[in-house]
Design a protein around this motif. Structure first.
Motif, short mmCIF file in Angstrom:
data_model
loop_
_atom_site.label_atom_id
_atom_site.label_comp_id
_atom_site.label_asym_id
_atom_site.label_seq_id
_atom_site.Cartn_x
_atom_site.Cartn_y
_atom_site.Cartn_z
N LEU A 26 -0.19 5.33 -4.53
CA LEU A 26 -0.77 4.78 -5.76
C LEU A 26 -0.71 5.74 -6.93
O LEU A 26 -0.36 5.35 -8.05
N ASP B 141 -1.30 2.96 -0.27
CA ASP B 141 -1.73 1.61 0.07
C ASP B 141 -0.61 0.91 0.83
O ASP B 141 0.57 1.24 0.66
N LEU C 166 -5.48 0.74 2.32
CA LEU C 166 -5.47 2.06 1.68
C LEU C 166 -5.76 3.16 2.70
O LEU C 166 -6.74 3.10 3.44
#
Length: 328
Positions: A78, A61, A54
């Protein structure tokens, strides 16, 4: 055997010093590759790889997927994946003259995080085999296999979040050369055509000069030296893989993308090839299918080394606009 050790056939007997000429440099290609008489290789430009995971700055990510001879580093924004449904897919091919760099290089990892977040898009950065350990066509073959793997949606991130109707290629330098090859040899899979390609400072060359290139035959031969080294089976500077506009090269109407964006840099000696490629594609596809971005005052792949400069940000913004214009 460690990379700095002499091969066993050259190892000195006990008490003997290594032959001094074994550390003689026999081939050198700028900062990309240094070849010693002993067979030892150095890649001075390569930085230590960075791990996936991340990225706090972008919210992207990443993970590595190993696929035999090659691998891929996938990028997933994300927040966008959670709210925006299916995202475009960008298959990225790194540069490095077919001999250096990696999908895990810090500069490429940072750029893919930025690109995936800005679009937003699912990013797939291909880790292909390098020459001279694996001469061409190994890199072409690996990247073709990787594109087929992406289009098969075998990975959960791609199947859950990627839109196979909105697939783009992107790459720089030798990676842009590979992207052209992929578009000319699109795998036979039941998906729509590629939506587009972004060729950044593409590494093409040829026996005849174009634009403001040097006309000196010796300089032109030196400009092709690395190509001849990495592709021992080449037919020369006008091999269609190095010169897509060469007489007898496959027609550019075969390209499997709808649109192309070509980036060139004013100080880069390859700028004229990028412009000539854009003009050649426009001649068969029409002006509307081609976008040319020429950056003043900058050199080859400047955006990787100066990502915070205004011109690098402008290039990223134009790439994002190109992708999003092709996702409607």
């Amino acid at each position: 055997m460690a990379s700095g050790d002499a091969p066993s056939s050259m190892a000195p007997a006990a008490g003997e010093a290594a032959a001094p000429d074994q550390d003689e440099v026999v081939r050198e290609f700028g900062p990309l590759l240094r070849v010693y008489k002993s067979g030892r290789l150095e890649r001075p430009l390569d930085a230590p790889p960075v791990a996936p995971g991340l990225d706090a700055a972008t919210g992207v990510d990443s993970k590595d997927v190993h696929l035999g001879d090659y691998s891929a580093r996938l990028y997933l924004p994300l927040a966008a994946a959670a709210r925006d449904g299916k995202l475009p897919i960008i298959v990225y091919v790194h540069g490095g003259g077919f001999v250096a760099e990696s999908a895990a290089s810090p500069n490429y990892h940072r750029f893919l995080n930025l690109l995936a977040a800005a679009c937003p898009a699912v990013g797939v950065s291909v880790e292909y085999r390098l020459a001279p350990e694996h001469p061409l066509p190994a890199a072409y073959d690996d990247c073709l296999s990787a594109l087929g793997w992406v289009l098969s949606a075998a990975d959960p991130w791609v199947s859950a979040h990627g839109d196979l109707g909105r697939v783009f290629l992107a790459g720089d330098s030798a990676g842009a050369n590979i992207c052209h090859h992929l578009a000319m040899h699109h795998p036979e899979v039941p998906v729509p055509r590629l939506r587009g390609a972004v060729l950044i400072h593409p590494w093409f060359w040829g026996s005849e000069a174009v634009g403001g290139e040097t006309r000196d035959p010796a300089d032109r031969a030196r400009g092709a030296g690395l190509w001849m080294y990495v592709c021992p089976g080449t037919t020369g500077m006008d091999d269609p893989r190095m010169n897509p506009m060469a007489p007898g090269a496959p027609g550019l109407e075969r390209l499997a993308f709808d649109r192309v964006m070509v980036c060139a840099a004013e100080v880069d000696f390859l700028r004229w090839r990028g412009r000539a490629y854009a003009e050649a594609v426009a001649a068969v596809r029409g002006e509307a299918a081609v976008e040319l971005l020429e950056t003043e005052g900058e050199d080859h792949v400047f955006y990787l080394f100066k990502p915070e400069c205004d011109k690098a940000k402008e290039m990223l913004d134009r790439m994002v606009a190109f992708v999003n214009a092709g996702t409607a």
